[in-house]
Design an enzyme around this catalytic site. Structure first.
Site, PDB file in Angstrom:
ATOM      1  N   GLY A   1       0.818  -1.123  -0.034  1.00 42.04           N
ATOM      2  CA  GLY A   1      -0.021   0.056   0.116  1.00 42.04           C
ATOM      3  C   GLY A   1       0.795   1.368  -0.025  1.00 42.04           C
TER       4      GLY A   1
ATOM      5  N   CYS B   1       4.497  -8.619   1.434  1.00 38.05           N
ATOM      6  CA  CYS B   1       4.084  -9.386   0.117  1.00 38.05           C
ATOM      7  C   CYS B   1       5.397  -9.864  -0.564  1.00 38.05           C
ATOM      8  CB  CYS B   1       3.000  -8.463  -0.714  1.00 38.05           C
ATOM      9  SG  CYS B   1       2.540  -9.275  -2.024  1.00 38.05           S
TER      10      CYS B   1
ATOM     11  N   CYS C   1       3.380 -13.115   0.154  1.00 39.94           N
ATOM     12  CA  CYS C   1       2.840 -13.737  -1.298  1.00 39.94           C
ATOM     13  C   CYS C   1       3.969 -14.357  -2.006  1.00 39.94           C
ATOM     14  CB  CYS C   1       2.072 -12.737  -1.958  1.00 39.94           C
ATOM     15  SG  CYS C   1       1.292 -11.422  -0.924  1.00 39.94           S
TER      16      CYS C   1
ATOM     17  N   LYS D   1       6.065 -17.038  -0.785  1.00 46.09           N
ATOM     18  CA  LYS D   1       5.362 -18.224  -0.460  1.00 46.09           C
ATOM     19  C   LYS D   1       5.054 -18.957  -1.817  1.00 46.09           C
ATOM     20  CE  LYS D   1       1.295 -17.657  -0.786  1.00 46.09           C
ATOM     21  NZ  LYS D   1      -0.115 -16.983  -0.138  1.00 46.09           N
TER      22      LYS D   1
ATOM     23  N   GLY E   1      -5.367 -22.314  11.587  1.00 46.18           N
ATOM     24  CA  GLY E   1      -6.204 -22.711  10.720  1.00 46.18           C
ATOM     25  C   GLY E   1      -6.693 -21.986   9.758  1.00 46.18           C
TER      26      GLY E   1
ATOM     27  N   TYR F   1      -5.306 -19.147   6.203  1.00 48.17           N
ATOM     28  CA  TYR F   1      -4.620 -19.966   5.170  1.00 48.17           C
ATOM     29  C   TYR F   1      -3.159 -19.933   4.860  1.00 48.17           C
ATOM     30  CZ  TYR F   1      -3.152 -14.852   3.599  1.00 48.17           C
ATOM     31  OH  TYR F   1      -2.734 -13.611   3.590  1.00 48.17           O
TER      32      TYR F   1
ATOM     33  N   GLU G   1      -1.453 -23.312   3.859  1.00 46.37           N
ATOM     34  CA  GLU G   1      -0.513 -23.160   2.767  1.00 46.37           C
ATOM     35  C   GLU G   1       0.888 -23.606   2.975  1.00 46.37           C
ATOM     36  OE1 GLU G   1      -2.347 -19.439  -0.016  1.00 46.37           O
ATOM     37  OE2 GLU G   1      -0.753 -19.026   1.774  1.00 46.37           O
TER      38      GLU G   1
ATOM     39  N   ASP H   1      -2.794  -3.455   5.851  1.00 43.73           N
ATOM     40  CA  ASP H   1      -2.844  -4.184   6.954  1.00 43.73           C
ATOM     41  C   ASP H   1      -3.072  -3.634   8.258  1.00 43.73           C
ATOM     42  OD1 ASP H   1      -2.932  -6.406   5.063  1.00 43.73           O
ATOM     43  OD2 ASP H   1      -1.095  -7.510   5.964  1.00 43.73           O
TER      44      ASP H   1
ATOM     45  N   THR I   1      -2.707  -8.176  -0.196  1.00 42.98           N
ATOM     46  CA  THR I   1      -2.045  -7.179  -1.217  1.00 42.98           C
ATOM     47  C   THR I   1      -2.752  -6.434  -2.045  1.00 42.98           C
ATOM     48  OG1 THR I   1       0.053  -8.116  -0.702  1.00 42.98           O
ATOM     49  CG2 THR I   1      -0.437  -7.090  -2.956  1.00 42.98           C
TER      50      THR I   1
ATOM     51  N   HIS J   1     -13.631 -26.257 -24.109  1.00 47.30           N
ATOM     52  CA  HIS J   1     -13.513 -27.785 -23.969  1.00 47.30           C
ATOM     53  C   HIS J   1     -12.230 -28.235 -24.323  1.00 47.30           C
ATOM     54  CE1 HIS J   1     -15.182 -31.800 -23.368  1.00 47.30           C
ATOM     55  NE2 HIS J   1     -14.572 -32.032 -24.420  1.00 47.30           N
TER      56      HIS J   1
ATOM     57  N   GLU K   1     -15.170 -25.574 -17.368  1.00 49.23           N
ATOM     58  CA  GLU K   1     -16.325 -25.514 -18.454  1.00 49.23           C
ATOM     59  C   GLU K   1     -17.487 -26.092 -17.516  1.00 49.23           C
ATOM     60  OE1 GLU K   1     -16.617 -28.850 -21.397  1.00 49.23           O
ATOM     61  OE2 GLU K   1     -14.476 -29.433 -20.732  1.00 49.23           O
TER      62      GLU K   1
END
Ligand code: FAD
Length: 461
Positions: A16, A43, A48, A51, A178, A180, A184, A305, A313, A438, A443
């Site tokens: 930011g 980040c 991010c 990671k 618990g 993300y 991850e 944050d 981010t 396809h 799809e």
């Protein structure tokens, strides 16, 4: 009108902060920005980006295994943690350079220093022992892992910060949390061959996500060999003589090499001098702002944050752009936090936008739920027993798709595009008249013609 050293001074060179400083400078404003650690912020430096590089690294063992079904024989395999860390560090340094260059090119003054507020228009550059004044100040100092200092032995544990710089890859790890980040990293470490246990106090991982995604991912992780302990908490961590860690939990004991705490993040407001300017914070230490990222002090703004709105981010960047529009382009733009598409880079991934079935059921009288669960095509020859789940939540009254959730490969990429459709207010009929691509997994999103079930007044019918 008093004169200031700067039109804008930004504290914090993360997602930011850099965006606010760079764009304001490119509009001809006199801008200064202070960063106490490394430009790019969480980040780029320890969030991010590294990671996701780790996620890629951890996926190779499955790729090697899957290739056999397609006729490949892959020879001797070995993994070098130090090599991964060095390659990751090199990339992060390159990105950090780009962030700095962007600021320099736009004409912002860069200060490598901690900055603190002296008053509503004055900033102390601590490392440089000088003060500067500014007409407007943006605080974008982000957050830091909650150290969980009440846990006996917390100082023996690592956070995500240290996970990016471990000297050696541990043989076993216990990850507490618990959310993300915990999920991850459990997938990352497991993929790299670490015996991995996840412990979480709640009933299911990833609270607030759709139940199908939570359960589906839980099952997939367990099937891979990740141990998940629910409704359990750490009581104590201590060091054994052999250097390993002894962990006491509510429901048992465990010996592991490393314990990682991923138990939320705290806003970086301690010692920032906010009280000198009278800037209001909430009980969690987050700076209180309005929809335009204005604090209660007219010259001071806060975004990202540190305001504890949505810790992502793109959200910090959007808040920065709204600040610029409002303050420097004469176009008052409130921040829009509605329908934020997001991903969990687990394996398989979760991609999601809008309301979970549970949240939608509380909001709308009648819902149509379209749900598909299938084995992805790639898994046919590879023999992998993974399932993809796709789910659309539709408000029956106006046919609007109010939630879309995917568990499966590239779900994050799909969520980005689904985000556009939900933001545009697309109905299920718009999905139905969209031609399928396809053969793809995606799809399925436009070929689920009949509701799997309905929810009426909160009840499944
Ligand atoms: P930050 O990026 O944290 O930047 C704040 C900067 O301010 C830091 O560089 C800090 O050093 C500096 N600073 C602090 N105090 C001072 C001071 N007093 N003076 C000077 N400088 C100071 N988001 C996603 O969207 N997708 C993801 O996949 C994702 N993965 C993540 C993974 C991890 C492990 C973590 C920890 C976070 C992840 N995030 C992800 C969240 C994302 O990193 C943050 O939401 C984002 O960085 C917030 O930006 P910010 O500008 O508010 O703060």
């Amino acid at each position: 009108m008093p004169s200031f050293d700067y039109d804008l001074f930004v504290i914090g060179g993360g997602s930011g902060g850099v965006r606010s400083a760079r764009v304001a400078a490119s509009l001809g404003k006199k801008v200064g920005i202070a960063e106490e650690y490394r430009f790019g912020g969480t980040c780029v430096i320890r969030g991010c980006v590294p990671k996701k590089l780790f996620v890629y690294a951890s996926q190779y063992p499955e790729h090697f295994e899957d290739s056999a079904g397609y006729g490949w024989t892959v020879g001797e395999k070995s993994f070098d943690w130090k090599k991964l860390i060095a390659a990751k560090d090199k990339e992060i340094t390159r990105l950090e350079g780009l962030y700095r260059k962007g600021l320099e090119t736009a004409g912002a003054d860069i200060f490598e220093s901690r900055a603190e507020l002296v008053d509503a228009h004055t900033v102390l550059l601590k490392g440089l022992d000088r003060t500067v004044t500014a007409e407007r100040i943006v605080i974008a100092v982000g957050g830091a892992p909650n150290p969980h200092a009440a846990l006996p032995g917390y100082e023996l544990c690592i956070s995500s910060n240290e996970a990016f710089h471990l000297e050696t890859l541990p043989k076993s790890i216990l990850i507490a949390g618990g959310g993300y980040i915990a999920v991850e990293f459990a997938n990352i470490f497991h993929g790299l061959g670490v015996e991995t246990t996840l412990i979480y106090r709640g009933q299911e991982i990833l609270s607030r996500f759709d139940q199908d995604m939570r359960r589906g991912l839980h099952e997939a992780m367990t099937a891979k060999g990740i141990r998940i302990l629910l409704q359990d908490v750490l009581q104590d961590v201590s060091r054994n003589e052999d250097g390993s860690l002894a962990v006491t939990m509510n429901n048992g004991n465990l010996q592991v090499e490393t314990v990682m705490l991923a138990l939320g993040r705290d806003p970086n407001t301690k010692g920032l001098g906010l009280e000198n300017a009278g800037v209001q914070i909430d009980e969690r230490g987050a700076i209180v702002v309005d929809a335009y990222s204005r604090t209660n002090v007219p010259s001071v703004f806060a975004l990202g944050d540190v305001t504890d709105r949505v810790q992502l981010t793109p959200v910090a960047i959007h808040e920065a752009m709204c600040f610029i529009e409002t303050e420097y382009r004469g176009n008052p733009t409130p921040v829009d936090h509605d329908l934020i598409a997001t991903a969990v880079f687990s394996q398989p991934e979760i991609g999601t936008v809008g309301l979970s079935e549970e949240a939608a059921a509380k909001k709308y009288g009648e819902l149509e739920i379209y749900r598909a669960q299938f084995r992805p095509m790639k898994a046919t020859l590879s023999g992998r027993q993974e399932r993809t789940i796709m789910k659309l939540i539709v408000n029956a009254a106006d046919r609007k798709v109010v939630g879309a959730h995917i568990l499966g490969h590239e779900a994050g990429e799909m969520a980005q595009l689904l985000g556009i459709t939900l933001k545009a207010g697309c109905t299920k009929d718009d999905f139905d008249r969209t031609m399928a691509v396809h053969p793809t997994a995606a799809e399925e999103l436009v070929t689920m013609y009949v509701p799997s079930y309905r929810i009426r007044n909160g009840e499944r019918v």
